[in-house]
Design a protein around this motif. Structure first.
Motif, mmCIF file in Angstrom:
data_model
loop_
_atom_site.group_PDB
_atom_site.id
_atom_site.type_symbol
_atom_site.label_atom_id
_atom_site.label_comp_id
_atom_site.label_asym_id
_atom_site.label_seq_id
_atom_site.Cartn_x
_atom_site.Cartn_y
_atom_site.Cartn_z
ATOM 1 N N SER A 32 0.795 -1.178 -0.113
ATOM 2 C CA SER A 32 0.182 0.048 0.065
ATOM 3 C C SER A 32 0.864 1.279 -0.222
ATOM 4 O O SER A 32 0.424 2.212 -0.585
ATOM 5 N N ALA A 33 1.945 1.182 0.482
ATOM 6 C CA ALA A 33 2.918 2.306 0.487
ATOM 7 C C ALA A 33 3.636 2.487 -0.923
ATOM 8 O O ALA A 33 4.120 3.576 -1.088
ATOM 9 N N GLU A 34 3.513 1.698 -1.607
ATOM 10 C CA GLU A 34 4.168 1.923 -2.900
ATOM 11 C C GLU A 34 3.470 2.845 -3.816
ATOM 12 O O GLU A 34 2.424 3.040 -3.803
ATOM 13 N N PRO A 35 4.207 3.727 -4.341
ATOM 14 C CA PRO A 35 3.717 4.885 -5.164
ATOM 15 C C PRO A 35 2.722 4.505 -6.239
ATOM 16 O O PRO A 35 1.709 5.213 -6.456
ATOM 17 N N GLY A 36 2.938 3.323 -6.858
ATOM 18 C CA GLY A 36 1.884 3.014 -7.959
ATOM 19 C C GLY A 36 0.755 2.161 -7.604
ATOM 20 O O GLY A 36 0.074 1.632 -8.415
ATOM 21 N N ASN A 37 0.728 1.957 -6.368
ATOM 22 C CA ASN A 37 -0.374 0.972 -5.760
ATOM 23 C C ASN A 37 -1.674 1.632 -5.562
ATOM 24 O O ASN A 37 -1.360 2.766 -4.526
ATOM 25 N N VAL A 38 -2.687 1.276 -5.994
ATOM 26 C CA VAL A 38 -3.828 2.177 -5.824
ATOM 27 C C VAL A 38 -4.856 1.416 -4.701
ATOM 28 O O VAL A 38 -5.291 2.104 -3.861
ATOM 29 N N ARG A 39 -4.432 -0.079 -4.619
ATOM 30 C CA ARG A 39 -5.299 -0.799 -3.833
ATOM 31 C C ARG A 39 -4.833 -2.263 -3.460
ATOM 32 O O ARG A 39 -4.346 -2.878 -4.431
ATOM 33 N N PHE A 40 -4.864 -2.495 -2.302
ATOM 34 C CA PHE A 40 -4.484 -3.825 -1.819
ATOM 35 C C PHE A 40 -5.418 -4.360 -0.690
ATOM 36 O O PHE A 40 -5.378 -3.874 0.492
ATOM 37 N N ASP A 41 -6.261 -5.206 -1.003
ATOM 38 C CA ASP A 41 -7.269 -5.700 0.087
ATOM 39 C C ASP A 41 -7.210 -7.084 0.273
ATOM 40 O O ASP A 41 -7.504 -7.749 -0.703
ATOM 41 N N ALA A 42 -6.798 -7.463 1.380
ATOM 42 C CA ALA A 42 -6.633 -9.105 1.461
ATOM 43 C C ALA A 42 -7.927 -9.405 2.423
ATOM 44 O O ALA A 42 -8.259 -8.775 3.332
ATOM 45 N N HIS A 43 -8.475 -10.715 2.083
ATOM 46 C CA HIS A 43 -9.582 -11.126 2.887
ATOM 47 C C HIS A 43 -9.463 -12.773 3.068
ATOM 48 O O HIS A 43 -8.831 -13.221 2.264
ATOM 49 N N ARG A 44 -10.171 -13.152 4.243
ATOM 50 C CA ARG A 44 -10.288 -14.532 4.404
ATOM 51 C C ARG A 44 -11.683 -14.665 4.156
ATOM 52 O O ARG A 44 -12.668 -13.970 4.352
ATOM 53 N N LEU A 45 -11.791 -15.977 3.568
ATOM 54 C CA LEU A 45 -13.411 -16.349 3.266
ATOM 55 C C LEU A 45 -14.067 -16.539 4.438
ATOM 56 O O LEU A 45 -13.614 -17.330 5.443
ATOM 57 N N ALA A 46 -15.299 -16.122 4.488
ATOM 58 C CA ALA A 46 -16.056 -16.175 5.647
ATOM 59 C C ALA A 46 -16.561 -17.453 6.022
ATOM 60 O O ALA A 46 -16.397 -18.123 7.263
ATOM 61 N N ASP A 47 -16.441 -18.450 5.046
ATOM 62 C CA ASP A 47 -17.027 -19.751 5.551
ATOM 63 C C ASP A 47 -15.729 -20.819 5.283
ATOM 64 O O ASP A 47 -15.965 -22.108 5.466
ATOM 65 N N ASP A 48 -14.600 -20.340 5.089
ATOM 66 C CA ASP A 48 -13.539 -21.102 5.081
ATOM 67 C C ASP A 48 -12.011 -20.337 5.417
ATOM 68 O O ASP A 48 -11.593 -19.697 4.481
ATOM 69 N N PRO A 49 -11.860 -20.179 6.670
ATOM 70 C CA PRO A 49 -10.729 -19.228 7.054
ATOM 71 C C PRO A 49 -9.441 -19.432 6.650
ATOM 72 O O PRO A 49 -8.425 -18.737 6.796
ATOM 73 N N ASP A 50 -9.249 -20.821 5.957
ATOM 74 C CA ASP A 50 -7.755 -21.226 5.485
ATOM 75 C C ASP A 50 -7.784 -20.731 3.932
ATOM 76 O O ASP A 50 -6.938 -20.886 3.519
ATOM 77 N N SER A 51 -8.699 -20.049 3.516
ATOM 78 C CA SER A 51 -8.587 -19.621 2.155
ATOM 79 C C SER A 51 -8.757 -18.178 2.210
ATOM 80 O O SER A 51 -9.431 -17.462 2.750
ATOM 81 N N PHE A 52 -8.058 -17.664 1.033
ATOM 82 C CA PHE A 52 -7.785 -16.063 1.000
ATOM 83 C C PHE A 52 -8.136 -15.553 -0.470
ATOM 84 O O PHE A 52 -8.083 -16.409 -1.269
ATOM 85 N N PHE A 53 -8.543 -14.309 -0.240
ATOM 86 C CA PHE A 53 -8.785 -13.526 -1.348
ATOM 87 C C PHE A 53 -7.916 -12.115 -1.468
ATOM 88 O O PHE A 53 -8.471 -11.359 -0.461
#
Length: 98
Positions: A32-53
């Motif tokens: 997120s601190a990189e000058p060219g980054n606009v967005r970085f959103d990390a999530h865990r899946l609600a029904d499977d906390p070992d899976s990420f998006f």
């Protein structure tokens, strides 16, 4: 098209979900601190906390290439690989509809 848009999907090895989440928090701050980054959103899946998006957006292709060249990108991938199924994530590139 100027921006670069992608999402990454991955699954933590059994018992490694919290480790992966911790790695993502620190990495997200760096990205997120990189000058060219606009967005970085990390999530865990609600029904499977070992899976990420993770959704990422960069100003342009040069910004994404600069991201790949950072030391924190290399360090994250090295630390991340042993904790996820298959050793990495699946990337999907996106094009805006409008």
């Amino acid at each position: 098209m100027t921006g670069r848009y992608l999402y990454a999907q991955f699954t933590a090895e059994k018992g490694k979900g919290d480790t992966v989440a911790d790695l993502l928090r620190g990495y997200g701050d760096d990205v997120s601190a990189e000058p060219g980054n606009v967005r970085f959103d990390a999530h865990r899946l609600a029904d499977d906390p070992d899976s990420f998006f993770v959704y990422e957006e960069y100003a342009d292709d040069a910004a994404f290439r600069a991201h790949l060249a950072t030391s924190h990108c290399a360090a994250f991938n090295e630390a991340f690989a042993p904790h996820v199924v298959g050793g990495g994530s699946t990337l999907t590139w996106l094009n805006p509809v409008s």
